[in-house]
Write an enzyme that holds these catalytic residues in place. Structure first.
Site, PDB file in Angstrom:
ATOM      1  N   CYS A  15      96.847  10.835 -13.141  1.00 48.25           N
ATOM      2  CA  CYS A  15      98.288  10.984 -13.282  1.00 48.25           C
ATOM      3  C   CYS A  15      98.705  10.626 -14.700  1.00 48.25           C
ATOM      4  O   CYS A  15      98.242   9.616 -15.227  1.00 48.25           O
ATOM      5  CB  CYS A  15      98.978  10.071 -12.280  1.00 48.25           C
ATOM      6  SG  CYS A  15     100.772  10.089 -12.345  1.00 48.25           S
ATOM      7  N   PRO A  16      99.514  11.425 -15.326  1.00 44.99           N
ATOM      8  CA  PRO A  16     100.240  12.601 -14.860  1.00 44.99           C
ATOM      9  C   PRO A  16      99.570  13.927 -15.217  1.00 44.99           C
ATOM     10  O   PRO A  16     100.184  14.973 -15.080  1.00 44.99           O
ATOM     11  CB  PRO A  16     101.572  12.475 -15.582  1.00 44.99           C
ATOM     12  CG  PRO A  16     101.176  11.953 -16.936  1.00 44.99           C
ATOM     13  CD  PRO A  16     100.024  10.986 -16.647  1.00 44.99           C
TER      14      PRO A  16
END
Length: 77
Positions: A15-16
């Site tokens: 993430c992200p």
């Protein structure tokens, strides 16, 4: 529009990055085309549906494979 969805392998990304890569790849697709993304980041289970809801794309399918998830995202019209 093609019947074969565009593929994005985001396995190994945290993430992200899976969502950022999906956003970039979706920009190159025509409205209504599908992106099939593979991801193994546990946060993607929450991030991908949220990204689709916020951006107007449709999460067509979310499937669990043995070591990753498969997301099919339809680009908004």
């Amino acid at each position: 529009m093609t019947d074969t969805p565009e593929k994005l392998d985001a396995r190994g990304l945290l993430c992200p990055l899976p969502v950022l890569k999906a956003r970039k790849r979706l920009k190159s697709l025509l409205p209504g085309e599908n992106l099939c993304m593979l991801a193994d980041d546990p946060a993607a289970i929450v991030d991908v549906p949220h990204f689709c809801a916020e951006s107007g794309h449709t999460l067509v399918e979310q499937t669990d494979a043995p070591d990753h998830q498969i997301y099919v995202i339809r680009k908004k019209a």
